[in-house]
Design an enzyme around this catalytic site. Sequence first.
Site, PDB file in Angstrom:
ATOM      1  N   PRO A 155       0.987  -1.202  -0.071  1.00 39.05           N
ATOM      2  CA  PRO A 155       0.073   0.089   0.144  1.00 39.05           C
ATOM      3  C   PRO A 155       0.784   1.037  -0.098  1.00 39.05           C
ATOM      4  CG  PRO A 155      -0.079  -0.926   2.259  1.00 39.05           C
ATOM      5  CD  PRO A 155       0.737  -1.909   1.343  1.00 39.05           C
ATOM      6  N   MET A 156       0.596   1.921  -0.830  1.00 36.77           N
ATOM      7  CA  MET A 156       1.415   3.313  -1.089  1.00 36.77           C
ATOM      8  C   MET A 156       0.536   4.688  -1.348  1.00 36.77           C
ATOM      9  SD  MET A 156       4.833   2.283  -3.152  1.00 36.77           S
ATOM     10  CE  MET A 156       3.687   1.188  -4.553  1.00 36.77           C
ATOM     11  N   GLN A 166      -6.488  -1.118   3.856  1.00 41.60           N
ATOM     12  CA  GLN A 166      -5.358  -0.740   5.212  1.00 41.60           C
ATOM     13  C   GLN A 166      -5.851   0.634   5.710  1.00 41.60           C
ATOM     14  OE1 GLN A 166      -1.153   0.901   4.934  1.00 41.60           O
ATOM     15  NE2 GLN A 166      -0.693  -1.156   5.302  1.00 41.60           N
ATOM     16  N   CYS A 224       4.106   3.379   8.565  1.00 44.80           N
ATOM     17  CA  CYS A 224       4.181   4.434   7.759  1.00 44.80           C
ATOM     18  C   CYS A 224       5.119   5.301   8.669  1.00 44.80           C
ATOM     19  CB  CYS A 224       3.007   5.128   7.485  1.00 44.80           C
ATOM     20  SG  CYS A 224       3.067   6.998   6.595  1.00 44.80           S
ATOM     21  N   LYS A 252       0.890  -4.475   8.639  1.00 40.36           N
ATOM     22  CA  LYS A 252       2.140  -4.110   8.117  1.00 40.36           C
ATOM     23  C   LYS A 252       3.093  -3.222   9.177  1.00 40.36           C
ATOM     24  CE  LYS A 252       4.502  -2.598   3.877  1.00 40.36           C
ATOM     25  NZ  LYS A 252       5.233  -1.408   4.243  1.00 40.36           N
ATOM     26  N   HIS A 268       8.734  -4.652   6.865  1.00 41.83           N
ATOM     27  CA  HIS A 268       9.838  -3.691   6.412  1.00 41.83           C
ATOM     28  C   HIS A 268      10.983  -4.008   6.985  1.00 41.83           C
ATOM     29  CE1 HIS A 268      11.110  -0.284   3.562  1.00 41.83           C
ATOM     30  NE2 HIS A 268      11.611  -0.241   4.720  1.00 41.83           N
ATOM     31  N   ASP A 289      13.559  -2.934  -0.577  1.00 40.73           N
ATOM     32  CA  ASP A 289      14.748  -3.179  -1.302  1.00 40.73           C
ATOM     33  C   ASP A 289      14.563  -4.093  -2.218  1.00 40.73           C
ATOM     34  OD1 ASP A 289      15.796  -0.977   0.304  1.00 40.73           O
ATOM     35  OD2 ASP A 289      17.293  -2.135   1.200  1.00 40.73           O
ATOM     36  N   GLY A 314       6.922  -2.699  -2.944  1.00 38.74           N
ATOM     37  CA  GLY A 314       6.508  -1.143  -3.084  1.00 38.74           C
ATOM     38  C   GLY A 314       7.092  -0.333  -3.947  1.00 38.74           C
ATOM     39  N   ARG A 315       8.119   0.641  -3.732  1.00 44.14           N
ATOM     40  CA  ARG A 315       8.677   1.370  -4.661  1.00 44.14           C
ATOM     41  C   ARG A 315       9.014   0.956  -5.885  1.00 44.14           C
ATOM     42  NH1 ARG A 315      13.275   3.814  -1.216  1.00 44.14           N
ATOM     43  NH2 ARG A 315      13.198   1.541  -0.181  1.00 44.14           N
TER      44      ARG A 315
END
Length: 345
Positions: free
Chosen positions: A18-19, A72, A102, A141, A171, A206, A228-229
């Site tokens: 989720p972003m 989320q 977050c 998360k 994470h 990563d 994610g990213r």
Amino acid sequence: MVKIDNIILPDFPLLLAPMEDVSDPPFRVVCKENGADLMYTEFISSEGLVGDTDKCRRRLEIYGEERPVGVQIFGGDEGKLSMAARIVDMTRPDLLDINFGCPIKGIVSRGAGSGVLKNVDLMVRLTAACVKATNLPVTVKTRLGWDEDTKNIEEVAERLQDVGIKALAIHGRTRCQMYKGTANWELIAKVKNNPGIHIPIFGNGDIDSPQKALEYKNRYGVDGIMIGRAAIGYPWLFREVKHYMQTGELLPAPTLAERIAVCKRQLEKSLEWRGPVAGAYAMRKHYFTYLKGLPDFKAFRSKLATPTDPQEIIAALDEVQLAYDGFQFEQQPIELINYHENCSL
């Protein structure tokens, strides 16, 4: 296969993280179509849901083709978080996820997101309140801890499992790290290898190539990975990871035609979901990530960023395809941006 309560996923599933300002329904659709197995909404404020704000209610919407998909939520108040869980329950996603990860200041200062990492007892109470409030499977998360001195993820995992969560995504950084340094998957592996842990453990942080995905799968033994990213502007990573794990071979980089097609597909869904003007506006930031690598692209930037008429945008994309006909993209490592610095939250 991997099971999250009654949700059945394939062996070693790939999850879209989720972003904020990124993982809206149009983006989730193109990730799903390119191999993502489980996805989540942008995080939703429990206070906003309870207060019935339009923005928060809007984020509850999902397409049928996205499933399985989780909603989320975040918050630091037990009462409001449990009320938000009940609201989510009525919209019938596949699961409910709680954000304790977050790291951005605006969320942490409200005692939510990774701000809860300072108080494990509170984290457990918040989670238990959600589990009691909904019939949905509840997942979490989170991060390794608040800072280097409080990497308490092993304790957190056991205690959250005890109050009923069905999966945990970790994470591999602390809150104080933000996105700096290298994600520490050794602690994620310790959680997975704990004989007292029987829920799926997903690693995050990563993963920017198929090679790294396979390496981390073999080295750390997690049940799946959350990306994610690296998926921003590159939803093809999911299919590339799956192909590499199955064959040991790398797929070629997506062609210009494929990139233009995904731009158009996401634009189509954005217009459908947000409406003609807002949908066009929301897509502006995506064209440049999808088309990154094209030389001398400046001339096309205003043609894609300025118009709100969908036909003008499509015409501009067609012009890009014609102008760069025959251009070959090279398969290169994905640049992991700090997307929190680029979102409009």
